[in-house]
Design an enzyme around this catalytic site. Structure first.
Site, PDB file in Angstrom:
ATOM      1  N   ASN B 134      17.843 -22.777  12.410  1.00  0.00           N
ATOM      2  CA  ASN B 134      17.317 -21.371  10.722  1.00  0.00           C
ATOM      3  C   ASN B 134      16.453 -22.816   9.681  1.00  0.00           C
ATOM      4  OD1 ASN B 134      16.221 -21.145   7.694  1.00  0.00           O
ATOM      5  ND2 ASN B 134      18.427 -19.687   8.109  1.00  0.00           N
ATOM      6  N   CYS B 137      15.069 -20.336   5.523  1.00  0.00           N
ATOM      7  CA  CYS B 137      15.479 -19.769   4.161  1.00  0.00           C
ATOM      8  C   CYS B 137      14.248 -20.340   3.043  1.00  0.00           C
ATOM      9  CB  CYS B 137      16.838 -19.890   4.505  1.00  0.00           C
ATOM     10  SG  CYS B 137      17.298 -19.452   2.602  1.00  0.00           S
ATOM     11  N   CYS B 348      -8.616  19.456   1.370  1.00  0.00           N
ATOM     12  CA  CYS B 348      -7.350  18.480  -0.181  1.00  0.00           C
ATOM     13  C   CYS B 348      -9.260  17.801  -1.001  1.00  0.00           C
ATOM     14  CB  CYS B 348      -7.179  17.943   0.345  1.00  0.00           C
ATOM     15  SG  CYS B 348      -7.181  16.502   1.387  1.00  0.00           S
ATOM     16  N   CYS B 355     -14.513   8.243   0.441  1.00  0.00           N
ATOM     17  CA  CYS B 355     -15.965   7.749   0.865  1.00  0.00           C
ATOM     18  C   CYS B 355     -16.932   7.302  -0.292  1.00  0.00           C
ATOM     19  CB  CYS B 355     -16.704   8.494   1.705  1.00  0.00           C
ATOM     20  SG  CYS B 355     -17.380   8.179   2.863  1.00  0.00           S
ATOM     21  N   CYS B 385     -15.986   2.921   9.110  1.00  0.00           N
ATOM     22  CA  CYS B 385     -14.809   1.726   8.610  1.00  0.00           C
ATOM     23  C   CYS B 385     -13.446   3.062   8.876  1.00  0.00           C
ATOM     24  CB  CYS B 385     -15.029   1.829   7.768  1.00  0.00           C
ATOM     25  SG  CYS B 385     -15.216   3.917   6.712  1.00  0.00           S
TER      26      CYS B 385
END
Lengths: 451, 425
Positions: B134, B137, B348, B355, B385
């Site tokens: 480890n 950490c 919607c 854009c 894009c």
């Protein structure tokens, strides 16, 4: 869809059952439910729901504010467009307004519960108490009169007060609220919401209400015009239409709106008398409110008779479903012919109708129903006698694009004007726009005088 | 039937799903429940030199989406706070009782050869199949010169790896911290030190949030907070990138990878394997949903492999590596245009406003004669894009269509507009 407790062959309703029936039609969303529901909103651009709302509440914004944890701001967004957003959240036929056009229909099969979310936000703010969310503009010194403390009149009064004017509202009934208080099924406005809302609205200040004032009786339009800088008429439609059939004057034959009012004002709903065989005449939401409430009170048989077919019925599908789900029998193509009986009505006879070349015509058949209570919900008309000074159109008060009647300085809105749509939300918009128009007029006048 | 079995760092596992060294693998009780649920192995919660550390309360903070789903956890818990011999006894029992499962001993020590070596030997003697170092950490332990304080110094990474390699004769996994500028540097150091595999990523250094009432970072310990280690779904893209780099860069190519970082479903695991991981480790998903989450990890991965005709994990391991390149190697002549399916469009307006406000003003709204609005891509303005496609709430309503430009594959180094272009001749 709520299922009320209804009378069956073996049991009658207890007072407790009846009280339960008149509890909230839709239990309010709790905080977690509101967050989940708000999460379904797509935050549309130039949203269809917003355009379908007569008051143009910025619905995507207020729902986003629920999601972001800004509930105060959410309520403010709603109330800035519609000061009676709480009543509209409860009473609006959202299924034919904002929720009908919600695009989530297409993605999930059911719209965002806009009405319930709106109620969540407004209820939050009203429960929170504290300062009124809107401030008044610098006082103008103008005094405005309003006839009728219904949604149109109160909306006008609030907006006018916000714009800096002082307002006196004259109301015939002992309580304010108009149809919000007296004309809607009690389960739609549970817990005395209409009064709480009026109290909330009046907290802006500058508005006083005088009750027991009836236009054409102890109040004259001429005096109002003399004593005030502008007048708004939001008097609604106060004359009940007649059917013009035999037996209409029998005891037990009455007006649906009166029945609805009786139910609304009764503290103990189980004390309201209701027939065993109730016949409601009409096809609008008022007819449904009367029919369903008759069921809620324990009527054994309730028949809603409408002279045209389902397509012509103005009650929304949701309302019709509520009625049929609760045992109301809807009979289309049924025009009342006679009511008969002894001291009271006992029977109602109907002609069966059909469309003949686009014309509603009796088909020649008829039928009879046992009826110990008949409720007429066939619409109201303007008490035109008291508006003789104003130009009327189609039996209603004519107004221009700025809600001004034929008398300069006198504005009108709500059900009493020609475009009135029998919708609380439209009345609120009328009042709001009329107040803005009156304010513009007063400002222009003052500017003119100052120059 | 696809075989989920795999070999990593020379260790055979019945499936590629191991519990990462973390609170879920702190003791026998938990690990036993995990094995019963179907996990192929567990990296025991990090063992240190006695006396055991002392933890604080509380320990976790979370990053939620607006609809309250948790996409990340931040923790300030330290390594195992139980005595070493208790942990080792439990590991021995578990190895005896679950011979077909893998247990790796995670260890952490100060930068001292003797400390690392003696700890590694003790742990190896408990019967673990491998040792994990480890070095990652990022809170508490690093302030004592351990954890990420070691992992951020490539010399230390190489040194500790070498010490442990010298001390034990079982596979050594070096666990890397993502809190570095370039993951290749510590990965190469681990390789140089002789690691059989690297495990990554450890948690990302983070402050998960601020309590605006008490004005303290969360999680709050008696009114104060500290930075912690961030993990869960939200860190997956960081981990994917680091996995991909180690798999493809010449300095580290061939180094085995035990991938960690936000793996929540079989699909996440498959993506890591496609980028070169030999197996994966999971913590947050188990902490949020319980060990049963592994059931669909196993079943979903097997179904995916069956659908694609992969007979083993090795069959698709690293299959996306060749397609992972530097930006300079991409084809500038490739062209895409967004296409909006009118039938599927629910109107919607999300594509339009995305854009219009933030991209290339390449979507037009027209009123439909029958009511409603029609959204149309203006090809001349569309740069392909993908933003509209991503914000569209309807799957497959907006697609990206390749434009046949009739132009050859052209990279930036060869592009005529590149002032530093290498001469073609």
């Amino acid at each position: 869809m709520k299922h009320f407790k209804i009378t069956t062959e073996n049991s009658r309703l207890s007072a407790r059952d009846i009280a339960d029936n008149f509890d909230d039609l839709h239990p309010p969303l709790d905080g977690a439910q509101a967050i989940v529901e708000a999460g379904r909103c797509l935050y549309c651009y130039d949203a269809p729901c917003m355009n379908a709302c007569p008051t143009r509440i910025d619905i995507p914004k207020f729902i986003h504010q629920i999601r972001s944890g800004n509930l105060d701001g959410s309520a403010q967004t709603i109330l800035s467009a519609n000061i009676m957003g709480g009543a509209c959240a409860r009473a609006c036929p959202t299924e034919v307004l904002c929720e009908e056009v919600c695009v989530v229909h297409h993605t999930e099969g059911a719209p965002v519960k806009i009405g319930e979310l709106q109620r969540h936000a407004v209820d939050h703010l009203m429960a929170k108490g504290g300062a009124h969310p809107f401030a008044r503009a610098p006082l103008s010194g103008c005094k405005l009169a309003v006839v009728g403390a219904g949604p149109a009149g109160l909306s006008f009064a609030h907006r006018a007060a916000m714009l800096g004017h002082d307002v006196v509202v004259y109301e015939a009934k002992p309580k304010p609220g108009g149809l919000n208080e007296y004309g809607l099924a009690a389960y739609k406005m549970a817990n005395d919401f209409a009064q709480a809302e009026v109290e909330f609205l009046l907290a802006i200040g500058g508005i006083s209400i005088e009750h027991g004032k009836v236009l054409g009786d102890n109040l004259s339009l001429g005096d109002l015009c003399t004593n005030y800088d502008a007048v708004f008429i939001g008097a609604g439609l106060t004359n009940a239409r007649g059917l013009g059939v035999d037996g209409e004057d029998l005891a037990g034959v009455g007006d649906a709106l009166e029945f609805i009012e009786t139910v609304r004002v009764a503290e103990d709903k189980s004390s309201v008398p209701v027939g065993d065989n109730v016949v409601v005449i009409g096809g609008g939401n008022t007819a449904i409110d009367a029919a369903v409430q008759a069921k809620c009170l324990g009527a054994r048989n309730v028949t809603l008779a409408y002279r045209r077919g389902p397509d012509a019925m103005t009650a929304t599908q949701w309302e019709r479903d509520l009625a049929t789900a609760n045992g109301v029998v809807v009979r289309y193509w049924a025009a009342p012919k006679t009511f008969s009986g002894g001291a009271r009505v006992e029977r109602a006879a109907f002609s069966t109708m059909r469309m003949d070349d686009g014309k509603l015509t009796p088909s020649g058949d008829s039928f009879e129903l046992p009826a110990d209570m008949v409720l007429k919900a066939i619409g109201q008309t303007l008490n035109s006698a008291i508006f003789s000074a104003l130009k009327l159109e189609g039996g209603k008060i004519a107004v221009d694009a700025h809600y001004q009647t034929s008398l300069p300085g006198v504005y009108a809105g709500g059900d009493c004007i020609k475009s009135g749509e029998d919708l609380t939300v439209q009345a609120v918009e009328d009042g709001k726009q009329a107040a803005i128009a009156a304010d513009n007029m007063l400002r222009a006048k003052r500017k003119g005088a100052g120059e | 039937m696809s075989d989920l079995g795999c070999i990593i760092g020379g260790i055979e596992s019945i499936n590629p799903f191991w519990l990462a060294s973390a609170p879920p693998s702190d003791k026998k009780y938990n690990v036993e429940r995990a094995f019963k649920a179907g996990w192929g192995g567990a990296v025991w919660k990090t063992l240190g030199v006695d006396p055991p550390v002392v933890n604080v309360t509380s320990r976790y903070g979370v990053h939620r989406t607006q609809d309250r789903r948790i996409i990340g956890i931040n923790n300030i818990e330290l390594i195992s706070d139980r005595p070493l011999d208790v942990n080792l006894r439990e590991i021995e029992e578990m190895r005896r009782e679950w011979p077909d499962r893998v247990i790796i001993g995670s260890i952490m020590a100060p930068m001292d050869e003797e400390a690392w070596k003696s700890l590694a030997i003790k742990v190896a003697n408990s019967g673990v199949q491998g040792i994990e170092l480890n070095l990652g950490c990022p809170h508490g332990m690093c302030e004592r010169g351990m954890g990420s304080a070691v992992g951020q110094d490539p010399e230390f990474v190489e040194q500790t790896t070498r010490w442990v390699r010298e001390a034990v004769n079982i596979p050594v996994f070096t666990k890397l911290t993502p809190n570095v500028t370039d993951i290749i540097v510590p990965a190469a150091a681990a390789k140089a030190g002789g690691a059989h595999a690297v495990s990554l990523i450890n948690t990302v250094n983070s402050v998960i949030g601020v309590d605006l009432d008490t004005m303290a970072p969360t999680p709050t310990v008696d009114g104060r907070g500290t930075h912690g280690g961030y993990c869960g779904e939200a860190v997956k893209p960081i981990a994917l990138h680091m996995t991909a780099e180690i798999a493809r860069q010449p300095e580290t190519q061939g180094l085995e990878i035990s991938a960690i970082g936000g793996i929540t479903t079989w699909r996440d695991a498959a993506e890591f394997i496609a980028l070169g991981a030999g197996a994966v480790q999971v913590c947050t998903a188990a902490m949020l949903y319980g060990f049963r989450i592994v059931e669909d990890m196993n079943e979903g991965l097997a179904a995916f492999m069956r659908d694609k005709g992969y007979r083993s994990i090795a069959d698709f391991k690293g299959k996306a590596t060749a397609q992972t390149v530097d930006w300079n190697e991409l084809n500038i002549n490739h062209d895409l245009k967004a296409r909006i399916d009118d039938e599927a469009c629910i109107e919607c307006g999300r594509c339009f406003i995305a854009c219009e406000d933030t991209a290339h003003q390449a979507i037009r709204i027209d009123a439909k004669p029958e009511g409603g609005r029609k959204f149309t891509v203006i090809d001349d303005e569309c740069v392909g894009c993908n933003l509209c496609m991503h914000v569209c709430p309807v799957k497959d309503c907006i697609t990206m269509e390749a434009v046949d430009t009739d132009r050859p594959y052209l990279t930036w180094p060869e592009h005529p507009k590149n002032p530093l272009r290498k001469a073609a001749e």
